[in-house]
Write an enzyme that holds these catalytic residues in place. Sequence first.
Site, PDB file in Angstrom:
ATOM      1  CG  HIS A  49       4.048  24.206   2.702  1.00 17.49           C
ATOM      2  ND1 HIS A  49       4.603  25.327   2.119  1.00 17.49           N
ATOM      3  CD2 HIS A  49       4.980  23.739   3.574  1.00 17.49           C
ATOM      4  CE1 HIS A  49       5.831  25.511   2.601  1.00 17.49           C
ATOM      5  NE2 HIS A  49       6.078  24.561   3.495  1.00 17.49           N
ATOM      6  CG  ASP A  61       9.056  27.473   4.339  1.00 16.77           C
ATOM      7  OD1 ASP A  61      10.106  27.259   4.954  1.00 16.77           O
ATOM      8  OD2 ASP A  61       8.302  26.571   3.947  1.00 16.77           O
ATOM      9  CG  HIS A  95      12.369  23.982   8.016  1.00 14.12           C
ATOM     10  ND1 HIS A  95      13.523  24.648   7.673  1.00 14.12           N
ATOM     11  CD2 HIS A  95      11.475  24.255   7.021  1.00 14.12           C
ATOM     12  CE1 HIS A  95      13.344  25.297   6.529  1.00 14.12           C
ATOM     13  NE2 HIS A  95      12.103  25.071   6.120  1.00 14.12           N
ATOM     14  CG  ASP A 136       8.146  22.085   6.324  1.00 16.62           C
ATOM     15  OD1 ASP A 136       7.333  22.633   5.554  1.00 16.62           O
ATOM     16  OD2 ASP A 136       9.344  21.925   6.033  1.00 16.62           O
TER      17      ASP A 136
HETATM   18  O1  DOR Z   1      10.461  19.780   2.165  1.00 14.35           O
HETATM   19  C1  DOR Z   1       9.979  20.895   2.001  1.00 14.35           C
HETATM   20  N1  DOR Z   1       8.822  21.071   1.316  1.00 14.35           N
HETATM   21  N2  DOR Z   1      10.629  21.964   2.484  1.00 14.35           N
HETATM   22  C2  DOR Z   1      10.248  23.221   2.212  1.00 14.35           C
HETATM   23  O2  DOR Z   1      10.879  24.134   2.686  1.00 14.35           O
HETATM   24  C3  DOR Z   1       9.097  23.474   1.311  1.00 14.35           C
HETATM   25  C4  DOR Z   1       8.168  22.334   1.302  1.00 14.35           C
HETATM   26  C5  DOR Z   1       7.149  22.393   0.195  1.00 14.35           C
HETATM   27  O3  DOR Z   1       6.575  23.468  -0.043  1.00 14.35           O
HETATM   28  O4  DOR Z   1       6.878  21.351  -0.412  1.00 14.35           O
END
Ligand code: DOR
Length: 435
Positions: A72, A162, A242, A315
Amino acid sequence: MKILIKNGHIVDPSQEIDAPGDIVIENGKIKEIILETSPGRVPAPGLDIQSFTVIDASGFHVFPGLVDMHVHLREPGFEYKETIKTGTRAAVHGGFTSVCCMPNTNPVNDNETVTEFILRKAYADGACYVFPIGAITKGQKGEELAEMGMMAEAGCVAFSDDGRPVMSSLVMRRALEYSRRFDLPIISHAEDEDLSSGGVMNEGRVSLQLGLRGIPSEAEVVMIKRDIELAKLTGGRLHIAHVSTAGGVRAVREAKKEGLPVTAETCPHYFTLTEDAVKGYRTEAKVNPPLRTTGDIEAIREGLVDGTIDVIATDHAPHHRDEKLCEFDRAAFGISGLETALPLSLSLVREGVLTLSDIARKMSLNPSTILGLGKGSLKTGSDADITILDLKKGWKVEPERFLSKGKNTPFEGFVLEGLPVITICKGQVYEREDR
Ligand code: DOR
């Protein structure tokens, strides 16, 4: 620029190489690998050594640059958490030379304008290569398919909502059908929101002790099984993001046995930490899907060994300090993962679970193959994306030293072994200051 990497131990599963040797780089491409066993071995005859930048990799391992298919980067819209610039610098610091960024930005990457914005920014500011992943549905609302064709044309390498699941089976069916046209995978954030609803950690003994609402394993397993059935129905390529549960690993294993077009990833936190990490209401350990149990860790490790799980991704989910410095219920889900993923994965090698070649496969070759990135290999003519590792280097995780804006890690204070000391990408040689 000409670079000669000398005397490293080269690990490149794409050519079945696991041997000492040298690598010659010219104009940003791999020109040649000269193994110690090659006839006429180094110093390579005919090489005008004066014109080369020489990197002495004695005692180090040389890998194809790592590829993280689940990151991200938060830009556009959440630049206070991370930007393309800081996220890609963190990636390179962690040994990654390519990252794929999820679409849960603001605006959501659900059309070619946002995709083009990301690519332009990445070209200008990115320390490493960036491959955008487009949303499956408009606004990630789960209702209407996004402009998948236009996004594919603009450069998206997969589609995913996601951060959120696609709850409608019909929408997911259509997405899998439509994606066949571009031969791009659909990446499933497998979570049945009716089952997980309001949960903030794994449902079980610890959630009971802490009085926190739990997310049962079944929230993941049910959705993985649904998506596998839909992949069977449509022939679309499905990648499960994940994986955190033993049931999820079993479901993917069965699907692969049936020969279905299904692949899967897990993340270092799912094979390293259990739900116990949440004790003390530690928001750094709040992540979705949640940290599970020892049994799940064992199953995930078995899945990595037998090939059920193809990929280790991070992730990487950076958040602002204030989003974690609050009550557990209100804290954001996510772990900043780019700068700890490789050392955490190398601990599987030290424990005899995986080989170095397995790590290069799961953190470079396989994600590249699944997404068709043309990375993950040191073959002649490939981009000179290279990660040089010091396997013996011990270091303490100090989030304040992360290049990512996200300092949110449950691994603070952990002493890890193994560091990507030099990363070569886009013609630049990045050397870690703490090597
Ligand atoms: O823990 C997470 N954070 N899982 C996700 O699927 C999205 C992610 C986020 O964008 O912060």
